[in-house]
Scaffold this motif. Structure first.
Motif, PDB file in Angstrom:
ATOM      1  N   ALA A   1       0.810  -1.238   0.000  1.00 19.89           N
ATOM      2  CA  ALA A   1       0.000   0.000   0.000  1.00 19.89           C
ATOM      3  C   ALA A   1       0.838   1.281   0.000  1.00 19.89           C
TER       4      ALA A   1
ATOM      5  N   LYS B   1       2.339   1.849  -5.126  1.00 18.23           N
ATOM      6  CA  LYS B   1       2.938   1.345  -6.376  1.00 18.23           C
ATOM      7  C   LYS B   1       1.907   1.335  -7.516  1.00 18.23           C
ATOM      8  N   GLY B   2       0.774   0.686  -7.259  1.00 23.38           N
ATOM      9  CA  GLY B   2      -0.251   0.558  -8.309  1.00 23.38           C
ATOM     10  C   GLY B   2      -0.770   1.926  -8.749  1.00 23.38           C
ATOM     11  N   THR B   3      -0.949   2.829  -7.789  1.00 25.07           N
ATOM     12  CA  THR B   3      -1.453   4.176  -8.086  1.00 25.07           C
ATOM     13  C   THR B   3      -0.476   4.914  -8.997  1.00 25.07           C
TER      14      THR B   3
ATOM     15  N   ARG C   1      -3.513 -12.634  -8.805  1.00 27.24           N
ATOM     16  CA  ARG C   1      -4.979 -12.542  -8.583  1.00 27.24           C
ATOM     17  C   ARG C   1      -5.752 -13.026  -9.816  1.00 27.24           C
TER      18      ARG C   1
ATOM     19  N   MET D   1       2.633 -14.072   2.844  1.00 26.96           N
ATOM     20  CA  MET D   1       3.975 -14.599   2.509  1.00 26.96           C
ATOM     21  C   MET D   1       4.225 -14.495   1.013  1.00 26.96           C
TER      22      MET D   1
ATOM     23  N   ARG E   1      10.932  -9.444  -5.656  1.00 28.08           N
ATOM     24  CA  ARG E   1      10.705  -9.201  -4.234  1.00 28.08           C
ATOM     25  C   ARG E   1      11.644 -10.015  -3.373  1.00 28.08           C
TER      26      ARG E   1
ATOM     27  N   GLN F   1      14.536 -13.924  -6.996  1.00 31.68           N
ATOM     28  CA  GLN F   1      13.796 -13.380  -8.144  1.00 31.68           C
ATOM     29  C   GLN F   1      14.664 -12.368  -8.912  1.00 31.68           C
TER      30      GLN F   1
ATOM     31  N   ARG G   1      -8.537   1.181   1.112  1.00 34.01           N
ATOM     32  CA  ARG G   1      -8.421   0.955  -0.342  1.00 34.01           C
ATOM     33  C   ARG G   1      -9.649   0.216  -0.886  1.00 34.01           C
TER      34      ARG G   1
ATOM     35  N   TYR H   1      -8.999   3.113  -5.702  1.00 32.22           N
ATOM     36  CA  TYR H   1      -9.542   4.246  -4.949  1.00 32.22           C
ATOM     37  C   TYR H   1      -9.144   4.141  -3.481  1.00 32.22           C
TER      38      TYR H   1
ATOM     39  N   ARG I   1      -9.877  -5.996  -1.497  1.00 29.28           N
ATOM     40  CA  ARG I   1      -9.047  -7.184  -1.685  1.00 29.28           C
ATOM     41  C   ARG I   1      -9.097  -8.086  -0.448  1.00 29.28           C
TER      42      ARG I   1
ATOM     43  N   ARG J   1       2.219  -8.897   5.694  1.00 28.60           N
ATOM     44  CA  ARG J   1       2.839  -8.527   4.405  1.00 28.60           C
ATOM     45  C   ARG J   1       4.023  -7.589   4.634  1.00 28.60           C
TER      46      ARG J   1
ATOM     47  N   ALA K   1       3.851  11.769   0.573  1.00 30.60           N
ATOM     48  CA  ALA K   1       3.315  12.998  -0.037  1.00 30.60           C
ATOM     49  C   ALA K   1       2.058  12.687  -0.853  1.00 30.60           C
TER      50      ALA K   1
HETATM   51  P1  AP5 Z   1      -1.804   1.265  -3.993  1.00 24.10           P
HETATM   52  O1  AP5 Z   1      -1.322   2.098  -5.125  1.00 24.10           O
HETATM   53  O2  AP5 Z   1      -2.883   0.267  -4.265  1.00 24.10           O
HETATM   54  O3  AP5 Z   1      -0.557   0.593  -3.244  1.00 24.10           O
HETATM   55  P2  AP5 Z   1       0.393  -0.620  -3.670  1.00 24.10           P
HETATM   56  O4  AP5 Z   1       1.769  -0.261  -3.247  1.00 24.10           O
HETATM   57  O5  AP5 Z   1       0.170  -0.991  -5.109  1.00 24.10           O
HETATM   58  O6  AP5 Z   1      -0.171  -1.704  -2.688  1.00 24.10           O
HETATM   59  P3  AP5 Z   1      -0.377  -3.272  -2.771  1.00 24.10           P
HETATM   60  O7  AP5 Z   1      -1.159  -3.650  -1.568  1.00 24.10           O
HETATM   61  O8  AP5 Z   1      -0.921  -3.691  -4.104  1.00 24.10           O
HETATM   62  O9  AP5 Z   1       1.057  -3.792  -2.593  1.00 24.10           O
HETATM   63  P4  AP5 Z   1       1.455  -5.184  -2.103  1.00 24.10           P
HETATM   64  O10 AP5 Z   1       2.885  -5.156  -2.439  1.00 24.10           O
HETATM   65  O11 AP5 Z   1       1.123  -5.541  -0.720  1.00 24.10           O
HETATM   66  O12 AP5 Z   1       0.485  -6.135  -2.937  1.00 24.10           O
HETATM   67  P5  AP5 Z   1       0.672  -6.991  -4.253  1.00 24.10           P
HETATM   68  O13 AP5 Z   1      -0.612  -7.040  -4.948  1.00 24.10           O
HETATM   69  O14 AP5 Z   1       1.873  -6.587  -5.000  1.00 24.10           O
HETATM   70  O15 AP5 Z   1      -2.275   2.283  -2.841  1.00 24.10           O
HETATM   71  C1  AP5 Z   1      -2.859   1.804  -1.651  1.00 24.10           C
HETATM   72  C2  AP5 Z   1      -3.994   2.767  -1.215  1.00 24.10           C
HETATM   73  O16 AP5 Z   1      -3.439   4.033  -0.866  1.00 24.10           O
HETATM   74  C3  AP5 Z   1      -5.022   3.054  -2.324  1.00 24.10           C
HETATM   75  O17 AP5 Z   1      -6.288   3.131  -1.744  1.00 24.10           O
HETATM   76  C4  AP5 Z   1      -4.592   4.411  -2.913  1.00 24.10           C
HETATM   77  O18 AP5 Z   1      -5.685   5.162  -3.407  1.00 24.10           O
HETATM   78  C5  AP5 Z   1      -3.954   5.096  -1.685  1.00 24.10           C
HETATM   79  N1  AP5 Z   1      -2.810   5.943  -2.038  1.00 24.10           N
HETATM   80  C6  AP5 Z   1      -1.786   5.631  -2.884  1.00 24.10           C
HETATM   81  N2  AP5 Z   1      -0.878   6.624  -2.922  1.00 24.10           N
HETATM   82  C7  AP5 Z   1      -1.323   7.586  -2.058  1.00 24.10           C
HETATM   83  C8  AP5 Z   1      -0.821   8.859  -1.636  1.00 24.10           C
HETATM   84  N3  AP5 Z   1       0.352   9.338  -2.121  1.00 24.10           N
HETATM   85  N4  AP5 Z   1      -1.537   9.570  -0.720  1.00 24.10           N
HETATM   86  C9  AP5 Z   1      -2.726   9.087  -0.232  1.00 24.10           C
HETATM   87  N5  AP5 Z   1      -3.253   7.886  -0.596  1.00 24.10           N
HETATM   88  C10 AP5 Z   1      -2.559   7.142  -1.495  1.00 24.10           C
HETATM   89  O19 AP5 Z   1       0.984  -8.419  -3.611  1.00 24.10           O
HETATM   90  C11 AP5 Z   1      -0.007  -9.147  -2.907  1.00 24.10           C
HETATM   91  C12 AP5 Z   1       0.548 -10.495  -2.503  1.00 24.10           C
HETATM   92  O20 AP5 Z   1       0.882 -11.265  -3.678  1.00 24.10           O
HETATM   93  C13 AP5 Z   1       1.833 -10.475  -1.667  1.00 24.10           C
HETATM   94  O21 AP5 Z   1       1.550 -10.306  -0.298  1.00 24.10           O
HETATM   95  C14 AP5 Z   1       2.414 -11.859  -1.990  1.00 24.10           C
HETATM   96  O22 AP5 Z   1       1.765 -12.876  -1.250  1.00 24.10           O
HETATM   97  C15 AP5 Z   1       2.059 -12.032  -3.459  1.00 24.10           C
HETATM   98  N6  AP5 Z   1       3.126 -11.537  -4.347  1.00 24.10           N
HETATM   99  C16 AP5 Z   1       3.103 -10.380  -5.074  1.00 24.10           C
HETATM  100  N7  AP5 Z   1       4.274 -10.228  -5.744  1.00 24.10           N
HETATM  101  C17 AP5 Z   1       5.033 -11.314  -5.427  1.00 24.10           C
HETATM  102  C18 AP5 Z   1       6.356 -11.718  -5.793  1.00 24.10           C
HETATM  103  N8  AP5 Z   1       7.135 -10.973  -6.575  1.00 24.10           N
HETATM  104  N9  AP5 Z   1       6.816 -12.881  -5.276  1.00 24.10           N
HETATM  105  C19 AP5 Z   1       6.057 -13.641  -4.470  1.00 24.10           C
HETATM  106  N10 AP5 Z   1       4.810 -13.304  -4.070  1.00 24.10           N
HETATM  107  C20 AP5 Z   1       4.302 -12.150  -4.550  1.00 24.10           C
END
Ligand code: AP5
Length: 214
Positions: free
Chosen positions: A7, A10-12, A33, A54, A86, A90, A121, A131, A150, A161, A187
């Motif tokens: 969170a 990154k995705g944003t 997903r 994990m 990560r 990898q 989120r 959002y 999610r 996480r 920011a």
């Molecule tokens: P958002 O942009 O959604 O944040 P994010 O960094 O993309 O968050 P994720 O939860 O997707 O990251 P993650 O690394 O935990 O999950 P992932 O899917 O990669 O922003 C979050 C919220 O904040 C939103 O509501 C947004 O609007 C708000 N926001 C953003 N910027 C802002 C700002 N500047 N100010 C105010 N609000 C803001 O991974 C999920 C799982 O998949 C992992 O736990 C793991 O089990 C697995 N996985 C993923 N990648 C791997 C890998 N490489 N190897 C093994 N397992 C993996």
């Protein structure tokens, strides 16, 4: 590549980078997903790990990301890898293929902020847009009514996480130390993007100067 705690935004930021630079956004979490939604064996196994916060084992993730990276759209337009690599293994797998980023963006966000971001989120299943109930609310009632959350977006799961992130991040950074660009992710969204935009533009300028002088 873009990296940061869960969170951290990154995705944003990827939505904004993709829109401006036309790079192909490849998010390891989104690919996983999609496997879960398709009900595949890999998806079923991956979900068990994701529910515990994990890392999903390399035998599932490495091939999945590699195949996506090597597709023609990513090779022609350039790619933006989100949440990958990560772990050291990898990163090494990419190095072995000769795949290196021009820039490794690291979003630095304080922990209290992360929890609040995860809990608020929401995702639009129709457009894929991210959002936040407080920081980035839906534009209208129709969108608000269809937003989803999610399965791993709870305070308890984000703490797991986060722990996984802390255990692995330094090893990944050690591979990319020459191209790391650290940004204050606390920011507002537009300010974070402005920093990233500056760094990406300067890389493009350098590349076009090199191309025109050769
Ligand atoms: P958002 O942009 O959604 O944040 P994010 O960094 O993309 O968050 P994720 O939860 O997707 O990251 P993650 O690394 O935990 O999950 P992932 O899917 O990669 O922003 C979050 C919220 O904040 C939103 O509501 C947004 O609007 C708000 N926001 C953003 N910027 C802002 C700002 N500047 N100010 C105010 N609000 C803001 O991974 C999920 C799982 O998949 C992992 O736990 C793991 O089990 C697995 N996985 C993923 N990648 C791997 C890998 N490489 N190897 C093994 N397992 C993996």
């Amino acid at each position: 590549m873009i990296s940061g705690a869960p969170a951290s935004g990154k995705g944003t930021q990827c939505e904004l980078i993709e829109k401006k630079y036309g790079l192909v956004h490849i998010a390891a979490g989104d690919l996983l997903r999609a496997e879960i939604a398709a009900g595949t064996e890999n998806g079923k196994r991956a979900k068990e790990y994701m529910e515990k916060g994990m890392l999903v084992p390399d035998e599932i993730v490495v091939m999945m990301v590699k195949e996506r990276l090597l597709q023609p759209d990513a090779q022609e337009n350039g790619w933006l890898l989100d949440g990958y690599p990560r772990s050291l293994s990898q990163a090494t797998a990419l190095e072995d293929l000769g795949i290196r980023p021009d820039l490794f963006i690291l979003l630095d966000v304080s922990e209290e902020v992360l929890i609040e971001r995860v809990v608020g989120r929401r995702l639009d299943p129709v457009t894929g847009k991210i959002y936040h109930l407080k920081y980035s609310p839906p534009e209208n009632e129709e969108i608000a009514g269809r937003l989803t959350q999610r399965f791993d977006d709870t305070e308890e799961k984000v703490k797991l996480r986060l722990k996984t992130h802390h255990q692995n991040v330094e090893a990944v950074l050690s591979i990319y130390k020459d191209v790391i660009f650290k940004v204050n992710g606390d920011a507002p969204i537009e300010d974070v993007f402005a920093e990233i935009d500056k760094a990406l533009s300067s890389i493009l300028e350098k590349k076009s100067r090199t191309a025109s002088s050769s």
